[in-house]
Motif scaffolding. Structure first.
Motif, mmCIF file in Angstrom:
data_model
loop_
_atom_site.group_PDB
_atom_site.id
_atom_site.type_symbol
_atom_site.label_atom_id
_atom_site.label_comp_id
_atom_site.label_asym_id
_atom_site.label_seq_id
_atom_site.Cartn_x
_atom_site.Cartn_y
_atom_site.Cartn_z
ATOM 1 N N HIS A 106 27.932 77.501 65.126
ATOM 2 C CA HIS A 106 27.214 76.763 66.168
ATOM 3 C C HIS A 106 26.719 75.460 65.561
ATOM 4 C CE1 HIS A 106 23.485 77.991 64.156
ATOM 5 N NE2 HIS A 106 23.932 79.242 64.167
ATOM 6 N N LEU A 107 26.104 74.632 66.347
ATOM 7 C CA LEU A 107 25.586 73.370 65.834
ATOM 8 C C LEU A 107 24.397 73.629 64.913
ATOM 9 C CD1 LEU A 107 25.848 71.225 69.096
ATOM 10 C CD2 LEU A 107 27.348 71.128 67.099
ATOM 11 N N ASP A 108 24.279 72.824 63.875
ATOM 12 C CA ASP A 108 23.165 72.876 62.932
ATOM 13 C C ASP A 108 23.080 74.215 62.185
ATOM 14 O OD1 ASP A 108 21.049 71.521 61.667
ATOM 15 O OD2 ASP A 108 19.555 72.497 62.932
ATOM 16 N N LYS A 110 22.426 76.611 59.399
ATOM 17 C CA LYS A 110 21.565 76.599 58.206
ATOM 18 C C LYS A 110 21.864 77.838 57.373
ATOM 19 C CE LYS A 110 17.614 74.140 60.258
ATOM 20 N NZ LYS A 110 17.875 74.168 61.712
ATOM 21 N N ASP A 113 20.995 81.348 58.444
ATOM 22 C CA ASP A 113 21.675 81.974 59.597
ATOM 23 C C ASP A 113 22.516 83.183 59.181
ATOM 24 O OD1 ASP A 113 20.546 80.183 61.354
ATOM 25 O OD2 ASP A 113 22.248 78.798 61.316
ATOM 26 N N ASN A 216 25.029 75.219 51.769
ATOM 27 C CA ASN A 216 26.062 74.515 52.534
ATOM 28 C C ASN A 216 26.502 73.255 51.814
ATOM 29 O OD1 ASN A 216 25.927 76.317 54.699
ATOM 30 N ND2 ASN A 216 24.425 75.103 55.823
ATOM 31 N N LYS A 220 28.056 64.496 56.189
ATOM 32 C CA LYS A 220 27.068 64.409 57.271
ATOM 33 C C LYS A 220 27.739 63.874 58.529
ATOM 34 C CE LYS A 220 24.281 62.305 54.318
ATOM 35 N NZ LYS A 220 23.126 61.689 53.632
ATOM 36 N N THR A 222 29.713 64.780 62.514
ATOM 37 C CA THR A 222 30.821 65.576 63.059
ATOM 38 C C THR A 222 31.793 64.656 63.788
ATOM 39 O OG1 THR A 222 29.582 65.944 65.110
ATOM 40 C CG2 THR A 222 29.401 67.657 63.408
ATOM 41 N N TYR A 257 30.637 73.065 66.081
ATOM 42 C CA TYR A 257 29.693 73.450 65.018
ATOM 43 C C TYR A 257 29.351 72.233 64.166
ATOM 44 C CZ TYR A 257 33.364 73.095 61.528
ATOM 45 O OH TYR A 257 34.343 72.605 60.708
ATOM 46 N N SER A 258 28.245 72.321 63.495
ATOM 47 C CA SER A 258 27.898 71.324 62.478
ATOM 48 C C SER A 258 27.152 72.023 61.352
ATOM 49 C CB SER A 258 27.048 70.190 63.075
ATOM 50 O OG SER A 258 25.806 70.683 63.532
ATOM 51 N N ASN A 260 24.340 71.982 58.412
ATOM 52 C CA ASN A 260 23.093 71.365 57.940
ATOM 53 C C ASN A 260 23.121 71.323 56.405
ATOM 54 O OD1 ASN A 260 20.294 71.308 56.933
ATOM 55 N ND2 ASN A 260 19.712 71.425 59.068
ATOM 56 N N ALA A 262 20.623 69.831 54.493
ATOM 57 C CA ALA A 262 19.288 69.445 54.012
ATOM 58 C C ALA A 262 18.970 70.087 52.659
ATOM 59 C CB ALA A 262 18.228 69.820 55.046
#
Length: 292
Positions: A106-108, A110, A113, A216, A220, A222, A257-258, A260, A262
């Protein structure tokens, strides 16, 4: 004294960039492979030939030395980990995992998850599970059974680059230029990628870090396949041919999806922006397809 590093699988794709980065760092690098792919490292590395699936081969070949860091680009299941770590105890162990470890894309996305500490450890072989489940079992056994070994599992999205032997990204540009029909079910989905060279550099960086656990690694931003094909169309004047009976797109079934990153940034590694290099890769792919 230079750091002794063993790379399992370092002759193809991002493995080559990892090895080069380690050599550039001044590490004493040994690559262990089946010996089927040649490399261009000359006398900059040591070489071992072994069979990853054969415990006796591991025992005979990999226990001659102790290593500060072992990079494992070819661990697909918990059984791969089990038959290796019974005999070899690195001071640091860095494993290439995958975004496939996440139960759902899914997007973001982490790291939290998917928590490998909360799943039951299962010893499985590659033929018994699919790729995603295999990668999850790798993370689970390291987190639970071998928690005494400082380990990192790097979750990459699709890795792409000029020497990508999977040719999945190439497929779309190649089909457009050769005017071959393709069946694509996720044309507008935003997706994340990582450049093979940067994937290698990130792995090498992790060898110098004290971080452990899942992390991850991705560029950066998509892009959608639609945007890629629009760029190629603009450059070539050709339009893609879509057909339900065309060749199936290799990324079919992948949701939007993307990734993260960070956490990677927090520990000191800065990833590039996807847009800064992806179109150059597209230009290269266009040239390749046009010359065939």
């Amino acid at each position: 004294m230079s750091k002794k590093v063993l790379v399992l699988g370092g002759t193809r794709f991002f493995g080559k960039y990892l090895v080069q980065s380690l050599v550039d760092q001044g590490c004493d690098v040994t690559i262990a492979t089946r010996g089927k792919t040649t490399d261009n490292f000359g006398d900059q590395v040591n070489r071992l030939i072994f069979d990853r699936t054969d415990e006796q081969s591991i025992k005979t070949t990999l226990t001659q030395e102790t290593y500060d860091v072992i990079y494992d680009n070819i661990a697909y299941t918990s059984n791969d980990i089990e038959i290796l770590l019974r005999h070899v105890t690195p001071k640091r162990y860095i494993v290439t995992s995958s975004m496939s470890a996440y139960h759902e894309l899914h997007l973001d996305l982490k790291e939290t998850d998917f928590d490998p500490a909360k799943e039951a450890v299962k010893i499985v072989r590659s033929e018994e599970v699919n790729y995603a489940e295999g990668k999850r079992t790798v993370e689970e056994i390291l987190t639970q059974k071998y928690s005494q070994i400082p380990s990192v599992f790097v979750r990459f999205p699709y890795v792409i680059g000029a020497d990508d032997y999977t040719k999945r990204f190439t497929f779309y540009i190649d089909h457009l230029i050769k005017q071959k029909p393709m069946a694509v079910d996720n044309l507008t989905h935003q997706m994340g990628f990582v450049d093979a060279r940067e994937a290698g550099k990130f792995l090498a960086f992790l060898g110098t870090s004290s971080f452990t656990g899942p992390i991850n690694g991705a560029s950066k931003g998509t892009i959608s396949l639609e945007e890629v094909l629009q760029y190629v169309s603009k450059k070539t004047g050709l339009s893609p041919l879509f057909s339900e009976t065309g060749d199936q797109g290799p990324y079919n079934g992948t949701p939007a999806y993307s990734i993260n990153v960070a956490l990677a940034e927090e520990i000191g590694f800065s990833f590039s922006q996807l847009q800064d290099w992806l179109y150059q890769l597209c230009d290269w792919e266009i040239a390749q397809a046009s010359n065939e």
